[in-house]
Design an enzyme around this catalytic site. Structure first.
Site, PDB file in Angstrom:
ATOM      1  N   GLY B 164       5.514  -6.475   7.237  1.00  0.00           N
ATOM      2  CA  GLY B 164       5.908  -7.292   6.099  1.00  0.00           C
ATOM      3  C   GLY B 164       5.563  -8.744   6.262  1.00  0.00           C
ATOM      4  O   GLY B 164       6.249  -9.628   5.753  1.00  0.00           O
ATOM      5  N   PHE B 202      -9.156 -13.664  12.205  1.00  0.00           N
ATOM      6  CA  PHE B 202      -8.694 -14.152  10.900  1.00  0.00           C
ATOM      7  C   PHE B 202      -9.920 -14.583  10.108  1.00  0.00           C
ATOM      8  O   PHE B 202     -10.601 -15.526  10.471  1.00  0.00           O
ATOM      9  CB  PHE B 202      -7.725 -15.325  11.075  1.00  0.00           C
ATOM     10  N   GLU B 288      -9.546  -0.101   4.028  1.00  0.00           N
ATOM     11  CA  GLU B 288      -8.830   1.143   3.726  1.00  0.00           C
ATOM     12  C   GLU B 288      -9.633   1.965   2.733  1.00  0.00           C
ATOM     13  O   GLU B 288     -10.653   1.517   2.226  1.00  0.00           O
ATOM     14  CB  GLU B 288      -7.448   0.841   3.141  1.00  0.00           C
ATOM     15  N   ARG B 292      -8.199   7.950  -5.065  1.00  0.00           N
ATOM     16  CA  ARG B 292      -7.848   8.126  -6.475  1.00  0.00           C
ATOM     17  C   ARG B 292      -8.906   7.439  -7.323  1.00  0.00           C
ATOM     18  O   ARG B 292      -9.772   6.744  -6.785  1.00  0.00           O
ATOM     19  CB  ARG B 292      -6.505   7.444  -6.745  1.00  0.00           C
ATOM     20  N   ARG B 338      -9.047  -7.871 -16.575  1.00  0.00           N
ATOM     21  CA  ARG B 338      -7.782  -7.170 -16.804  1.00  0.00           C
ATOM     22  C   ARG B 338      -6.885  -8.056 -17.665  1.00  0.00           C
ATOM     23  O   ARG B 338      -6.455  -9.128 -17.229  1.00  0.00           O
ATOM     24  CB  ARG B 338      -7.068  -6.915 -15.482  1.00  0.00           C
TER      25      ARG B 338
END
Lengths: 153, 455
Positions: B164, B202, B288, B292, B338
């Site tokens: 987190g 980084f 990743e 879908r 969008r």
């Protein structure tokens, strides 16, 4: 005609008559049947050979007068709390939880909604007299669909 | 496997309409599952049949696996299309479909497991020799100094047991490493009860570039890449295809790496492999894989001429892909904006309400994917995206010009929208130049909002 006998057609007519449905359109292979309550039976051989589409059944709400057994009729809709299969009785062959004319309390179980083998009891939600079983036994009901009607006391 | 005849659409909004559109073209019946809040939506009007799954809250309707399965079976469906978001990558849904004789239009549970967990996915990328962000776990300061040579600066020291966004320390210079390393280890032990740390490069200037994958289980193809670097708080705002300002060699390596990854995990269906492009070092790293259909799939459809939903359904039917890699040609450039119902000047708070007017001009090269109609309710229960504008042109310039015209001409009233933000982006010289990184939008916003306030 492929595969449907006269006896099959009689069975289909009997099933539709005993149900809440007013209309049936069935396509099997290259045969198409249309049944309409009050009308006749139409059958035709579909000229091309489409991929057999599953039956498109239109469910019309049966007129309340034809189904309700109490002269008073009316009553408040009891909506389904879940989408699932609605059963009138605790198990097949058993007496239904309630029938028109029965008095119920808020927590009286009026039916079961099955969702993936999990049985959910449906309470009446109000004190009153059952006036009508609206959703048929063993059929899919959606969330919010009227299951039964109860006239509040 | 046989032809799918009736699909249960387990989603809402514009993607439900999108899936229904292809089904209508193909003669496939659709049953749409809706929440109480979505009974009067465009999707509900276009589907062959509609059933209400539950109350408005997604957790009580769209996210209930058992209810979706019950609804699909009870309406005689033979397949389930999960759209994106919601249950689209949910292993429980995929498994429940398999157990209930329903075709899940997506990958199998094993694929979902392979890419669902980021760490597991990274493990697969490593095994497939696909580049990852340089880094690794270290036990001592000596090991850290050694690894730092490969990882470079700036770098992050992350707590293995953290999460987190907690337990991360940024190290900008080699001389800062010893002090920050000791601090990181003791803080991790104190905060998480586990003093293990790992180092990770980084990337200060990064671009988000992803590759569209199609696989029928035997043949693995790619349909080029998309650039999704214009983001606000990790939410994509504008996407385009192809990715601007990438050399042909770089583009090819990226796409080949994606195919290699998909092939390595035996992926079957449509999916997207996401990469972080390190602009300064001209390297890319696996981030990743999304198992879908994605929101931004239309830009790929625009440049390739393919119907990705139709292909996805075909794969689910068990049909082999009737395409070879050489047959996939991309042409021109496509951009997607969008359109969200949000207040750009009030920290992008969602702006639910009733849409009184919605109209988009019919321009050559403009596609609009939306579930909006005049009178439609934009409810507060779901994300605020109400439409996607996709502009295609022979050149990137032409696509941008068409998008600008569309944004100027369209009418969206009753709710606040981010149309003005898109107009600013599409007109901005830096964006016009192409190849902006993920810091771009955060840099543009402050100037934008001040201007509007002053106007």
């Amino acid at each position: 005609m492929s595969g449907l006998t006269r006896s099959d057609i009689d069975d289909i007519i009997r099933l539709v008559e005993a149900s809440n449905f007013d209309e049936l359109r069935l396509e099997m292979g290259d045969v198409k049947i249309e049944l309409r309550r009050g009308g006749g039976v139409t059958m035709q051989d579909v000229p091309q050979a489409p991929v057999a589409a599953p039956a498109a059944v239109k469910q019309e709400a049966a007129p309340a007068a034809a189904k309700s057994e109490t002269p008073a009729g009316g009553g408040k809709d009891v909506p389904s709390p879940l989408l699932g299969t609605f059963y009138h009785a605790p198990k097949p062959g058993a007496d239904p939880f309630v029938k028109p004319g029965d008095e119920v309390k808020t927590d009286t179980v009026i039916g079961i909604i099955e969702v993936m083998k999990l049985m959910n009891s449906v309470p009446a939600g109000i004190d009153g007299i059952v006036t009508e079983m609206v959703a048929p036994n063993g059929e899919l009901v959606e969330h919010g669909e009227t299951l039964i009607r109860i006239k509040p006391l | 496997m046989s032809a799918i005849k009736r699909i249960f659409v387990a989603n809402r909004g514009e993607i439900a309409v999108r899936v229904i559109r292809t089904c209508r073209e193909l003669g496939i019946e659709t049953v749409l599952g809706v929440s109480e809040a979505d009974r009067d939506t465009l999707g509900a009007k276009l589907a062959t049949r509609v059933v209400c799954l539950g109350p408005a809250r997604a957790t009580e309707s769209y996210l209930k696996v058992d209810t979706v399965i019950e609804a699909a079976k009870g309406t005689g469906c033979d397949a389930v299309h999960p759209g994106y978001g919601f249950l689209s990558e949910n292993k429980a849904l995929a498994e429940a479909c398999a157990e209930n004789d329903l075709v899940f239009i997506g990958p199998d549970p094993a694929n979902l497991e392979a890419v669902g967990d980021k760490l597991t996915a990274r493990g697969h990328a490593e095994a497939a020799h696909v580049p990852l962000v340089p880094g690794g776990s270290v036990k001592t300061l000596e090991e850290a100094k050694e690894l730092a040579v490969e990882v470079g600066f700036p770098m992050l020291i992350k707590a293995v047991a953290g999460g987190g966004g907690r337990g991360m320390k940024r190290v900008d210079r080699p001389q800062d490493l010893p002090g920050l390393f000791d601090l990181a280890v003791s803080e991790a032990a104190a905060a998480f009860g586990d003093g293990r740390v790992y180092l990770e490069r980084f990337v200060t200037v990064g671009r988000h570039v992803e590759v569209q994958i199609l696989s029928d289980g035997e043949t693995v193809l790619h349909v080029g890449e998309r650039d999704c670097s214009v983001q606000r708080r990790f939410q994509k705002v504008v996407e385009e295809a192809p990715a601007p300002r990438l050399s042909e060699g770089f583009r090819r390596s990226l796409c080949e790496a994606a195919v290699k990854f998909a092939r390595h995990i035996g992926y079957k269906s449509l999916g997207t492999v996401e990469f972080l492009v390190d602009v300064e070092r001209e390297e890319f790293y696996f981030l990743e894989m999304n198992a879908r259909i994605q929101v931004e799939h239309p830009v790929t459809e625009a440049i390739s001429g393919l119907d990705l939903v139709a292909l996805q359904i075909g794969i689910a039917e068990g049909a082999p892909l009737a395409l070879a890699q050489e047959e996939i040609r991309v042409r021109g450039h496509a951009i997607e904006c969008r359109i969200n119902a949000e207040d750009v000047f009030d920290d992008f708070h969602p702006s639910p309400g009733r849409v009184t007017q919605v109209w988009f001009p019919a321009l050559p090269g403009l596609r609009v994917d939306t579930h909006m109609q005049p009178g439609a309710m934009v409810s507060p229960y779901y994300d605020s995206m109400i439409a996607k504008l996709i502009a295609w042109g022979e050149t990137r310039e032409a696509a941008l010009d068409t998008m600008q015209r569309a944004l100027s001409a369209c009418a969206l009233e009753g709710v606040k929208t981010n149309v003005a933000l898109h107009a600013a982006i599409v007109g901005d010289p830096d964006f016009r130049e192409g190849g902006v990184d993920t810091n771009y939008l955060a840099g543009l916003l402050p100037g934008l909002i001040t201007e509007e306030d002053a106007a």
